[in-house]
Design a protein around this motif. Structure first.
Motif, PDB file in Angstrom:
ATOM      1  N   SER A   2     -20.587  26.895 -51.689  1.00  0.00           N
ATOM      2  CA  SER A   2     -21.505  26.465 -50.628  1.00  0.00           C
ATOM      3  C   SER A   2     -22.952  26.620 -51.075  1.00  0.00           C
ATOM      4  O   SER A   2     -23.327  27.630 -51.677  1.00  0.00           O
ATOM      5  CB  SER A   2     -21.306  27.330 -49.381  1.00  0.00           C
ATOM      6  OG  SER A   2     -22.392  27.172 -48.518  1.00  0.00           O
ATOM      7  N   ASN A   5     -24.877  28.040 -47.013  1.00  0.00           N
ATOM      8  CA  ASN A   5     -24.831  29.363 -46.391  1.00  0.00           C
ATOM      9  C   ASN A   5     -25.750  30.348 -47.107  1.00  0.00           C
ATOM     10  O   ASN A   5     -26.082  30.161 -48.279  1.00  0.00           O
ATOM     11  CB  ASN A   5     -23.388  29.889 -46.398  1.00  0.00           C
ATOM     12  CG  ASN A   5     -22.472  29.006 -45.580  1.00  0.00           C
ATOM     13  OD1 ASN A   5     -22.949  28.246 -44.733  1.00  0.00           O
ATOM     14  ND2 ASN A   5     -21.182  29.089 -45.831  1.00  0.00           N
ATOM     15  N   TYR A  35     -20.424  41.378 -41.076  1.00  0.00           N
ATOM     16  CA  TYR A  35     -19.116  41.475 -41.740  1.00  0.00           C
ATOM     17  C   TYR A  35     -18.739  42.897 -42.146  1.00  0.00           C
ATOM     18  O   TYR A  35     -17.637  43.124 -42.660  1.00  0.00           O
ATOM     19  CB  TYR A  35     -19.102  40.565 -42.988  1.00  0.00           C
ATOM     20  CG  TYR A  35     -20.126  40.983 -44.034  1.00  0.00           C
ATOM     21  CD1 TYR A  35     -21.423  40.480 -43.995  1.00  0.00           C
ATOM     22  CD2 TYR A  35     -19.803  41.889 -45.027  1.00  0.00           C
ATOM     23  CE1 TYR A  35     -22.367  40.883 -44.930  1.00  0.00           C
ATOM     24  CE2 TYR A  35     -20.739  42.293 -45.971  1.00  0.00           C
ATOM     25  CZ  TYR A  35     -22.012  41.787 -45.909  1.00  0.00           C
ATOM     26  OH  TYR A  35     -22.950  42.189 -46.834  1.00  0.00           O
ATOM     27  N   GLY A 210     -12.376  34.317 -37.791  1.00  0.00           N
ATOM     28  CA  GLY A 210     -12.163  33.745 -39.120  1.00  0.00           C
ATOM     29  C   GLY A 210     -11.903  32.242 -39.051  1.00  0.00           C
ATOM     30  O   GLY A 210     -12.516  31.459 -39.790  1.00  0.00           O
ATOM     31  N   LEU A 213     -15.044  30.399 -38.218  1.00  0.00           N
ATOM     32  CA  LEU A 213     -16.012  30.314 -39.318  1.00  0.00           C
ATOM     33  C   LEU A 213     -15.540  29.365 -40.422  1.00  0.00           C
ATOM     34  O   LEU A 213     -16.345  28.642 -41.011  1.00  0.00           O
ATOM     35  CB  LEU A 213     -16.300  31.711 -39.888  1.00  0.00           C
ATOM     36  CG  LEU A 213     -17.042  32.633 -38.920  1.00  0.00           C
ATOM     37  CD1 LEU A 213     -17.127  34.051 -39.473  1.00  0.00           C
ATOM     38  CD2 LEU A 213     -18.452  32.100 -38.630  1.00  0.00           C
ATOM     39  N   ARG A 214     -14.249  29.368 -40.676  1.00  0.00           N
ATOM     40  CA  ARG A 214     -13.742  28.430 -41.699  1.00  0.00           C
ATOM     41  C   ARG A 214     -13.949  26.987 -41.227  1.00  0.00           C
ATOM     42  O   ARG A 214     -14.300  26.112 -42.015  1.00  0.00           O
ATOM     43  CB  ARG A 214     -12.271  28.728 -42.010  1.00  0.00           C
ATOM     44  CG  ARG A 214     -12.094  30.033 -42.799  1.00  0.00           C
ATOM     45  CD  ARG A 214     -10.676  30.208 -43.322  1.00  0.00           C
ATOM     46  NE  ARG A 214      -9.674  30.250 -42.277  1.00  0.00           N
ATOM     47  CZ  ARG A 214      -9.346  31.341 -41.558  1.00  0.00           C
ATOM     48  NH1 ARG A 214      -9.963  32.489 -41.799  1.00  0.00           N
ATOM     49  NH2 ARG A 214      -8.410  31.282 -40.626  1.00  0.00           N
ATOM     50  N   CYS A 217     -17.505  26.100 -41.760  1.00  0.00           N
ATOM     51  CA  CYS A 217     -17.771  25.788 -43.176  1.00  0.00           C
ATOM     52  C   CYS A 217     -17.349  24.349 -43.463  1.00  0.00           C
ATOM     53  O   CYS A 217     -18.076  23.593 -44.104  1.00  0.00           O
ATOM     54  CB  CYS A 217     -16.999  26.733 -44.100  1.00  0.00           C
ATOM     55  SG  CYS A 217     -17.625  28.415 -44.104  1.00  0.00           S
ATOM     56  N   PRO A 254     -16.422  37.831 -47.891  1.00  0.00           N
ATOM     57  CA  PRO A 254     -15.210  37.045 -47.618  1.00  0.00           C
ATOM     58  C   PRO A 254     -14.173  37.840 -46.821  1.00  0.00           C
ATOM     59  O   PRO A 254     -13.638  37.342 -45.825  1.00  0.00           O
ATOM     60  CB  PRO A 254     -14.686  36.692 -49.008  1.00  0.00           C
ATOM     61  CG  PRO A 254     -15.807  36.924 -49.944  1.00  0.00           C
ATOM     62  CD  PRO A 254     -16.714  37.927 -49.331  1.00  0.00           C
ATOM     63  N   ILE A 259     -13.626  34.321 -44.646  1.00  0.00           N
ATOM     64  CA  ILE A 259     -13.952  33.017 -45.244  1.00  0.00           C
ATOM     65  C   ILE A 259     -13.648  33.069 -46.748  1.00  0.00           C
ATOM     66  O   ILE A 259     -13.441  34.150 -47.298  1.00  0.00           O
ATOM     67  CB  ILE A 259     -15.438  32.634 -45.015  1.00  0.00           C
ATOM     68  CG1 ILE A 259     -16.373  33.766 -45.452  1.00  0.00           C
ATOM     69  CG2 ILE A 259     -15.701  32.295 -43.561  1.00  0.00           C
ATOM     70  CD1 ILE A 259     -17.208  33.498 -46.587  1.00  0.00           C
ATOM     71  N   SER A 260     -13.657  31.932 -47.374  1.00  0.00           N
ATOM     72  CA  SER A 260     -13.407  31.884 -48.816  1.00  0.00           C
ATOM     73  C   SER A 260     -14.606  32.472 -49.572  1.00  0.00           C
ATOM     74  O   SER A 260     -15.749  32.299 -49.151  1.00  0.00           O
ATOM     75  CB  SER A 260     -13.218  30.413 -49.222  1.00  0.00           C
ATOM     76  OG  SER A 260     -13.581  30.226 -50.566  1.00  0.00           O
ATOM     77  N   GLU A 263     -17.743  30.478 -50.092  1.00  0.00           N
ATOM     78  CA  GLU A 263     -18.663  30.151 -48.990  1.00  0.00           C
ATOM     79  C   GLU A 263     -19.790  31.169 -48.802  1.00  0.00           C
ATOM     80  O   GLU A 263     -20.533  31.104 -47.843  1.00  0.00           O
ATOM     81  CB  GLU A 263     -17.884  30.021 -47.675  1.00  0.00           C
ATOM     82  CG  GLU A 263     -16.829  28.939 -47.677  1.00  0.00           C
ATOM     83  CD  GLU A 263     -17.419  27.528 -47.720  1.00  0.00           C
ATOM     84  OE1 GLU A 263     -18.654  27.376 -47.623  1.00  0.00           O
ATOM     85  OE2 GLU A 263     -16.628  26.580 -47.871  1.00  0.00           O
TER      86      GLU A 263
END
Ligand code: IMP
Length: 437
Positions: A2, A5, A35, A210, A213-214, A217, A254, A259-260, A263
């Protein structure tokens, strides 16, 4: 990867001024996400002449269009959150299910965590005390790892589950605390009723953060991940055992947000132009003298969460470079650039340590930091007032030299400089923040 972000983290021992950077970044973000950590954090934001001290609520709450998320990696303290929410509502800040989202998978700080935090600290001998914020953070994360004794936010919404958990865990804690510390028992029924009521009030804000947020993204919406504490307090990479109990670096994003890793986006590492630390533990550049006192007074170095005076010392380039590399920092934000008036004559930067006859320039978290000797480089300080400076070129030459030397030592540009508490007292200098995807 990303490019939209932004992750904002502290590179020292916390209190670097992340709240102000997040506030600046959040204005262009759809989401601000916490987080890690919990109510041990204290993020100050100054808006419209008003100071807001946020502990659990993400710093984006002061922007009308930002959605604020408390991720699964946070340890959530319901009475503390509600106290903060009520305080903000009372000051005219809009908060509700449309702009505050709490992960059902976040773990709940319970009364036995706070009590346990205090009892454990009190029982330790002076050299072993962590100097915690007494917010129950460590014991709550310990229960998360234990699993069978954990309570999550989703459990607050299920009366039968909550009742069973509170009764069994509270009984076990009462027995342990009585045996080890002769503590008075806690009332499980009262705790159950209290936390059930919190759950009912918070229910409209509880969600699957989660997934949300995914999806954000995927939709190309910008997210700011708001770090808590500072990298040197990270459970894995900090000055263990004098650390907090979560993954506070960009490596924790993450897992703590769901998230991945791709990201995380652009990483901003926040530092002060000197160093502060609250609580115990090694601090190689600490100045327990008039210089430290000067920095404390100048920087108003008293804890946002506990009010404790912070220990102060010189900028440690060895520790900051380590933290910047660990999190893949793209750009630095330097807070509290000292106002020159009445200032010290010289500012020192630690460029290396000496230990056991060796010269050390790479930080190693297993080093006995309390025994290293610092190698310093001296730079002239500036005597001019800088609080109203708007452009980098208008800073005194000595201030620019200091900034540029830090950039060189850390190997990252300083894109953002803060010369005062107010939003407008921020200088952007070759920052990429306003040019992201
Ligand atoms: P805990 O997080 O309350 O367990 O405290 C562990 C250590 O981290 C103590 O030294 C605290 O003073 C420090 N700490 C925790 N949160 C913060 C913070 O937000 N800023 C600075 N230090 C912190």
């Amino acid at each position: 990867m990303s490019t939209r972000n932004v992750t904002v983290i502290g590179l020292q021992w916390g209190d670097e001024g992340k709240g102000k950077v997040v506030d600046a970044v959040a204005r262009s973000c759809r989401y601000v996400v916490r987080y890690c950590g919990g109510a041990n954090a204290g993020h100050s934001v100054n808006v419209g002449g008003q100071k807001y001290a946020l502990h659990l609520i993400p710093s984006g709450i002061l922007n009308a269009n930002t959605r604020n998320v408390i991720g699964n990696g946070v340890v959530f303290d319901p009475p503390e959150a509600l106290h903060e929410i009520d305080d903000l509502l009372g000051r005219g800040v809009k908060i509700g299910p449309e702009n505050l989202f709490i992960s059902g998978a976040a773990h709940v700080v319970m009364p036995w965590h706070k009590l346990g935090d205090k009892l454990i600290e009190q029982s330790l001998t002076s050299g072993k005390k962590i100097g915690t914020t007494a917010r129950g953070i460590g014991p709550c994360y310990a229960d998360k790892a234990t699993r069978s004794t954990a309570i999550r936010v989703c459990d607050l919404l299920d009366e039968a589950v909550l009742k069973e958990k509170v009764q069994s865990i509270c009984a076990a804690r009462n027995a342990t605390f009585a045996a080890l510390y002769a503590a008075e028992p806690m009332d499980a029924q009262a705790i159950f009723a209290e936390y059930l009521a919190y759950g009912r009030r918070l229910a409209p804000m509880v969600c699957d953060a989660g997934t949300m947020l995914r999806a954000a993204c995927k939709a190309g919406e910008r997210i700011c991940f708001e770090g808590g504490q500072g990298s040197m307090l990270d459970i894995d990479h900090g000055t263990f055992p004098f650390v907090t109990s979560s993954s506070v670096t960009a490596c924790g994003v993450p897992g703590g947000a769901g998230i991945s890793p791709k990201e995380i986006g652009y990483v901003v590492g926040v530092v002060k132009c000197y160093t502060s630390r609250v609580g115990t533990g090694p601090f190689p550049t600490e100045q327990d003298n008039e210089t430290g006192q000067f920095l404390r007074t100048r920087g108003h170095e008293f804890g946002t969460t506990t009010g404790r005076p912070r220990r102060c010392g010189w900028f440690d380039a060895v520790a900051v470079r380590y933290a910047a590399e660990l999190s893949g920092v793209d750009e630095l934000g330097m807070m509290l650039l000292l106002d020159g008036e009445g200032q010290l004559e010289t500012l020192r930067i630690c460029t290396g340590y000496k230990y056991g006859g060796r010269s050390i320039t790479e930080f190693d978290p297993t080093l006995p930091l309390e025994r290293v000797e610092c190698v310093y480089e001296d730079l002239p300080a500036w005597q001019e007032k800088i609080a109203d400076v708007k452009r980098y070129e208008d800073l005194p030459a000595a201030a620019r030299r200091y900034v540029e030397r830090v950039e060189q030592l850390i190997g990252r540009p300083i894109g953002l400089l803060s010369v005062g508490l107010r939003r407008e007292q921020t200088i952007l200098h070759n920052s990429k923040l306003d040019k992201l995807g």
